[in-house]
Design a protein around this motif. Structure first.
Motif, PDB file in Angstrom:
ATOM      1  N   ASN A 146      15.445  -0.112   6.636  1.00 42.04           N
ATOM      2  CA  ASN A 146      16.228   1.023   7.335  1.00 42.04           C
ATOM      3  C   ASN A 146      15.471   1.898   8.032  1.00 42.04           C
ATOM      4  N   GLU A 147      14.437   2.682   7.169  1.00 44.06           N
ATOM      5  CA  GLU A 147      13.758   3.931   7.775  1.00 44.06           C
ATOM      6  C   GLU A 147      12.874   3.249   8.815  1.00 44.06           C
ATOM      7  N   VAL A 152       5.534   5.208  -4.899  1.00 40.65           N
ATOM      8  CA  VAL A 152       6.384   5.098  -6.005  1.00 40.65           C
ATOM      9  C   VAL A 152       5.596   6.011  -7.186  1.00 40.65           C
ATOM     10  N   PRO A 153       4.487   6.150  -7.565  1.00 36.26           N
ATOM     11  CA  PRO A 153       3.877   6.963  -8.503  1.00 36.26           C
ATOM     12  C   PRO A 153       4.307   8.459  -8.281  1.00 36.26           C
ATOM     13  N   LEU A 154       4.169   8.767  -7.010  1.00 33.78           N
ATOM     14  CA  LEU A 154       4.363   9.977  -6.702  1.00 33.78           C
ATOM     15  C   LEU A 154       5.862  10.581  -6.672  1.00 33.78           C
ATOM     16  N   MET A 155       6.544   9.705  -6.203  1.00 32.43           N
ATOM     17  CA  MET A 155       7.870  10.067  -6.391  1.00 32.43           C
ATOM     18  C   MET A 155       8.671  10.035  -7.968  1.00 32.43           C
ATOM     19  N   LEU A 157       0.821  -1.218   0.052  1.00 31.11           N
ATOM     20  CA  LEU A 157       0.036   0.204  -0.066  1.00 31.11           C
ATOM     21  C   LEU A 157       0.747   1.216   0.038  1.00 31.11           C
ATOM     22  N   ILE A 158       1.996   1.328   0.711  1.00 28.90           N
ATOM     23  CA  ILE A 158       2.917   2.433   0.868  1.00 28.90           C
ATOM     24  C   ILE A 158       3.438   2.691  -0.507  1.00 28.90           C
ATOM     25  N   GLY A 159       3.962   1.515  -1.090  1.00 32.21           N
ATOM     26  CA  GLY A 159       4.454   1.425  -2.500  1.00 32.21           C
ATOM     27  C   GLY A 159       3.471   1.964  -3.549  1.00 32.21           C
ATOM     28  N   GLY A 205       6.916   7.090   4.044  1.00 30.45           N
ATOM     29  CA  GLY A 205       6.719   7.217   2.509  1.00 30.45           C
ATOM     30  C   GLY A 205       7.627   8.644   1.997  1.00 30.45           C
ATOM     31  N   ASN A 206       7.169   9.550   2.776  1.00 28.16           N
ATOM     32  CA  ASN A 206       7.713  10.958   2.783  1.00 28.16           C
ATOM     33  C   ASN A 206       9.387  10.756   2.830  1.00 28.16           C
ATOM     34  N   MET A 207       9.903   9.816   3.783  1.00 23.30           N
ATOM     35  CA  MET A 207      11.288   9.733   3.680  1.00 23.30           C
ATOM     36  C   MET A 207      11.956   9.186   2.737  1.00 23.30           C
ATOM     37  N   LEU A 208      11.217   8.197   2.012  1.00 21.73           N
ATOM     38  CA  LEU A 208      11.706   7.454   0.893  1.00 21.73           C
ATOM     39  C   LEU A 208      11.665   8.630  -0.396  1.00 21.73           C
ATOM     40  N   THR A 209      10.620   9.456  -0.405  1.00 16.27           N
ATOM     41  CA  THR A 209      10.469  10.251  -1.588  1.00 16.27           C
ATOM     42  C   THR A 209      11.689  11.257  -1.509  1.00 16.27           C
ATOM     43  N   TRP A 210      11.722  11.692  -0.203  1.00  7.47           N
ATOM     44  CA  TRP A 210      12.986  12.690  -0.029  1.00  7.47           C
ATOM     45  C   TRP A 210      14.233  12.286  -0.429  1.00  7.47           C
TER      46      TRP A 210
END
Length: 327
Positions: free
Chosen positions: A264-265, A116-119, A110-112, A195-200
């Protein structure tokens, strides 16, 4: 009476293949056959890669598959050493029946599905802006967008855990000043925070990949489109984005694989988020089994996660290829 003179025809007689005139083409030289050590020279160049591939990729997968089919059996009071017993697919059925593990897989999916599309959309927009002719400060913004990826993931996680901590978070204080009380460490906000950490951290990397693909587009395409009046965002939509489609597909596949291996996150966030369980992601669940010396169960969970990654990545590529063939 004069003898009859035979009539000659002006049409030339057909020339037979063996009666053709003109220079004969030289015979083609036969390719010399490679014999001896030279015949095996290409295999010698492939041998180092093949050995590393077998040792670091194929062998661990085979060992994990083998381990997942066994269990440690303890008899009596547990004073004797445990024995390894073949149990078939029992580790897989237990993993699928484990609600914590299946919830972790669904949570990551669900996070992906959102992240993923937003990033990739943000990376595409940034790459298009950097590729524009009139964009000022391209070198500065290229470095600024890529800088979060250059920061080690652990350091980035520690920084964001400080920004999310309710007691000292400057973001929470700023939102509280306008009447919004947000706890980024709550159960509902944790997926968005991760998700914000991954996008950043990964938007800059994907932006560089897409921007490199944009630089490889021949300039004649853009010039021809501009002569037809296709400029600005119309040029990007009709010319540039279709030309970088392979780069977008590759970035999507890599993002799917990386999202499924999320570890990691969330582990770093556990220091400030008490509600984040130890099996929040599939990798964390498998790591818990390793900590409990249950390596066979951890191997089964790892194999199941690998199957999920395989189905998602190759399913996405097959879907994209079918759409491309239909067009």
């Amino acid at each position: 009476m004069h003898p009859t003179t035979p009539t000659t025809s002006t049409t030339p007689a057909p020339v037979r293949p063996h009666e053709r005139t003109g220079p004969t083409p030289p015979p083609k030289a036969a390719r010399p056959r490679t014999t001896g050590p030279r015949r095996w020279a290409p295999l010698g160049f492939l041998l180092p890669f093949g050995a590393l591939f077998l040792l670091t990729f194929v062998a661990p997968i085979c060992y994990a598959l083998h381990q997942s089919l066994f269990k440690l059996h303890r008899s009596g009071l547990g004073l004797t050493p445990p024995t390894t017993v073949f149990t078939g697919l029992s580790n897989y059925t237990e993993a699928l029946a484990d609600r914590a593990f299946t919830s972790a897989v669904l949570r990551v999916l669900l996070i992906g599905a959102v992240q993923v599309p937003l990033m990739l959309g943000l990376a595409l927009v940034l790459a298009l802006l950097l590729d524009g002719r009139r964009t000022p400060g391209k070198r500065f913004f290229r470095l600024a967008f890529f800088l979060p990826y250059a920061v080690p993931g652990v350091i980035g996680g520690l920084m964001w855990s400080f920004l999310y901590q309710p007691d000292v978070s400057p973001i929470a204080r700023a939102l509280a000043g306008i009447g919004l009380h947000v706890d980024f460490t709550s159960d509902g906000a944790l997926p968005w925070a991760v998700g914000n950490m991954l996008t950043w951290g990964w938007t800059g990397y994907n932006m560089i990949v897409i921007h490199s693909a944009l630089k490889a587009i021949p300039g004649e395409y853009a010039e021809a489109a501009e002569l037809d009046g296709c400029t600005g965002w119309r040029l990007a939509w009709h010319i540039k984005i279709p030309m970088v489609r392979p780069a977008l597909v590759m970035s999507t596949v890599f993002s799917i694989i990386g999202m499924a291996q999320l570890y990691n996150e969330p582990v770093i966030m556990r220091a400030v988020a008490p509600n984040l369980s130890g099996d929040w992601t599939p990798i964390m669940a498998a790591q818990n089994e390793v900590a409990a010396n249950n390596y066979q169960a951890a191997a089964a969970r790892s194999v199941l996660l690998a199957l999920v990654i395989f189905v998602l990545s190759f399913g996405f590529m097959r879907f994209v290829n079918k759409r491309g063939a239909a067009r």
